[in-house]
Design a protein around this motif. Structure first.
Motif: not given
Length: 656
Positions: A460-464, A530-531, A543-546, A593-595
């Motif tokens: 599910n992480g991949q799918y999103i 999330g990013v 972004l906050d959740t990430a 990516e988040l960085d």
């Protein structure tokens, strides 16, 4: 190079006296591939003929060169790189890496295509009975082999041989080749091509860059001290001090990480009278033009007074950390079968890491691997060939998460190349995954497998991530965006993420968090998702959740131990298996990516991981172990293989 080779014609009578004519048998080469069968979807059933195995017999006609004792004819083995020995010459003019040779008024040329890694011989205006062939050597010309039957002219026309591979990266053997011609009872051969290894510098050059630290400890022999020095262009040379006149120093090179195939005494240099120091020219340890990796060097000394010799350990010089790591990763890639044997989904993550390397460094030495991996592997494979599961074609199988990794890899390839075929394949994989989105169980979520037995974090992480990326790359799309947002809302509300902010492995049959192991890659995927959702919506909440997921990992004491990213199996009683070895690199890709999205908020964390991998988990051949803190104990060595290498490379790329 200490070998002999003919560069001019030699009378046939001399060859007969040497007993060279009509020696051996016909060589075995693979038959040309017939038209491919296709399934109803238009997917090719097989991409490649089987790779030939075992020694091949010798051709029916051979020519013994001068000094036969030094240049021995040996049994050939069919080599496959992108094609196998014996194929048709590519539809290109080719390069002429060495001068042609004239024999009885006819001229033979060696032509090569480095893109295809093959060579072939050409004779213009031959006469009836002329014969042309290729020879290859894996020991710089000390011995040679003929890989295909010589081609005979029947009339005045162009005479062209089948191809031979210039080298053998799959077996870690570097080749040299030459073209030979029998005409008018005379025989002549060109010089050997590609004797020197060249990258930024070539073998035998003076050092071009600033000298760096010696990658291995010096060796003392009879009070003489020999060391391997490397410079910032990725070459190495031997340096000797505390020496006396007549002592010798040289470099040895291996293409299989020091196991075998050790070359001669390269750059052998004697200490002159009155001197106490000497050094060799440089030698190159990378050969991207011939699709080779894994070149390693060591420095050696001979004490003249006692004839005692000794060498340093082997090391793999490179221009920087990332180049060092990617060379060690590419070393294990099989160019013919176009994957890293033997792990299907791990190969998807590994090729994505190579793509990351090219995008971040601009080094396109391994660009050929992207298209090669795509084209060879897009077809079906039976169960047991590339996975325990049957591969249906288009990178699909019963393991939905395996397909997800390939989809993410091809979106990465599309971003690098702009080639629409990668985007189209990713969309095909996305539709396949969407077919397993099932609101009738747990209100949504993608099943992990075709049997629909488990809904877990990785799939599910991949799918999103995949659906959000597709939206951003397909003009005018709303469908993929809606799917991504719906899947994110389900994922964050169903309880996949525990109260501590860590992502557990999946859901129970009654749709609750199953409390199973927190793996780093499961933590990383929703960070990346999330990013991506922030990028397509502009909504800071994603972004906050990430950030929250990243902060929970960093502060957990579970995924980070003493500041170093750690898998549960790194510290547990059972060692990490082949899947788990690659998890940390996936986390680092998405933390990077988040960085980037937050303007460097996580740069210090990333830098700590890169330093740990490089300083604590790496050996002199730049192979990086599974435990980034470098810990090792009896019965629990810090195992290194291509999976751990891809993972470590992602850490190094996080701070470029």
């Amino acid at each position: 190079m200490m070998f002999t080779h003919p560069t001019s014609a030699r009378p046939l009578t001399a060859l007969l006296a040497a007993g060279a004519l009509l020696a051996g048998l016909l060589v075995a080469v693979p038959a040309p591939a017939s038209a491919e069968d296709r399934d109803d979807a238009g997917v090719q059933q097989r991409a490649l003929p089987p790779r030939p195995t075992g020694p091949a017999a010798m051709p029916a006609w051979t020519a013994e060169p001068p000094d036969a004792a030094q240049v021995e004819l040996v049994a050939a083995r069919v080599v496959c790189v992108l094609t196998c020995d014996g194929g048709e010459a590519p539809d290109v003019a080719g390069e002429r890496p060495v001068d042609p040779v004239t024999v009885a008024g006819r001229t033979v040329e060696l032509r090569t295509s480095l893109d295809d890694v093959v060579g072939w011989a050409v004779v213009e205006r031959p006469r009836k009975g002329d014969r042309v062939w290729l020879e290859r050597s894996f020991d710089a010309g000390a011995t040679r082999e003929q890989t295909v039957e010589p081609t005979t002219a029947a009339r005045r026309t162009r005479l062209e041989t089948p191809t031979t591979n210039l080298t053998d990266p799959g077996q870690h053997r570097r080749g040299v080749v030459r073209a030979c011609l029998y005409a008018g009872e005379e025989v002549g051969c060109t010089d050997w091509a590609y004797r020197e290894v060249c990258a930024e510098a070539c073998d035998g050059d003076a050092p071009l860059g600033r000298a760096g630290a010696s990658p291995v400890d010096p060796r003392t022999v009879g009070q003489r001290r020999v060391s391997l020095q490397v410079d910032t262009t990725g070459v190495g040379y031997a340096e000797l001090d505390r020496a006396t006149a007549g002592d010798e120093v040289w470099v040895e090179r291996s293409w299989d990480e020091g196991t075998s195939n050790r070359g001669g005494r390269l750059g052998r240099t004697a200490v002159p009278t009155g001197a106490s120091r000497a050094s060799t020219p440089v030698f190159v340890a990378a050969e991207p033009r011939l699709k080779m990796a894994g070149g390693s060097l060591r420095a050696c000394v001979r004490v003249a007074a006692t004839d005692e010799t000794g060498c340093t350990g082997w090391a793999r010089p490179a221009v920087d950390r990332a180049a060092a790591a990617v060379d060690a990763l590419v070393y294990d890639y099989d160019p013919y079968t176009a994957w890293w044997p033997s792990s299907w989904w791990n190969s998807a993550v590994a090729i994505s890491t190579v793509i990351d390397y090219q995008r971040q460094t601009g080094d396109d030495s391994y660009a050929w691997m992207i298209d090669r991996t795509f084209e060879v592997n897009r077809v079906p494979f039976p169960a047991g060939e590339k996975s325990t599961d049957e591969i249906e074609g288009n990178f699909l199988s019963r393991a939905i998460d395996d397909a997800g990794w390939w989809g993410l890899a091809w979106l990465n390839a599309y971003d690098l190349t702009g080639d629409a075929k990668y985007l189209e394949m990713a969309e095909t994989i996305g539709e396949f995954m969407h077919g397993y989105w099932d609101p009738s169980t747990c209100g949504g979520g993608v099943w992990w497998n075709a049997e629909r037995t488990y809904k877990n974090a990785v799939t599910n992480g991949q799918y999103i991530k995949l659906t959000a990326m597709l939206h951003r790359r397909i003009p005018g799309d709303w469908q993929w965006r809606d799917r991504a947002v719906t899947a994110w809302d389900w994922y964050t509300q169903i309880g996949m993420v525990g109260e501590d902010g860590l992502v557990d492995d999946g859901l129970t049959d009654d749709c609750r968090n199953n409390g199973q192991t927190v793996w780093t890659y499961n933590q990383g995927l929703p960070i990346g998702a999330g990013v991506e959702l922030y990028r397509i919506t502009g909504d800071e909440a994603y972004l906050d959740t990430a950030r929250e997921l990243a902060d929970a990992a960093i502060g957990s004491g579970t995924l980070f131990v003493d500041g170093v990213l750690t898998e549960s199996c790194d510290a547990g009683g059972n060692p990490c298996d082949d899947n788990q070895k690659q998890f940390k690199g996936i986390f680092m890709r998405y933390l990077t990516e988040l960085d980037t999205a937050t303007g460097g908020e996580y740069r210090s964390v990333s830098a700590a991981q890169a330093d740990a991998v490089w300083n604590q988990a790496r050996d002199p051949l730049n192979r990086m172990g599974v435990r980034w803190d470098g810990s090792s104990e009896p019965g629990r060595p810090n195992v290194a293989d291509w999976r751990t290498q891809a993972s470590g490379l992602s850490a190094l790329l996080s701070v470029r």
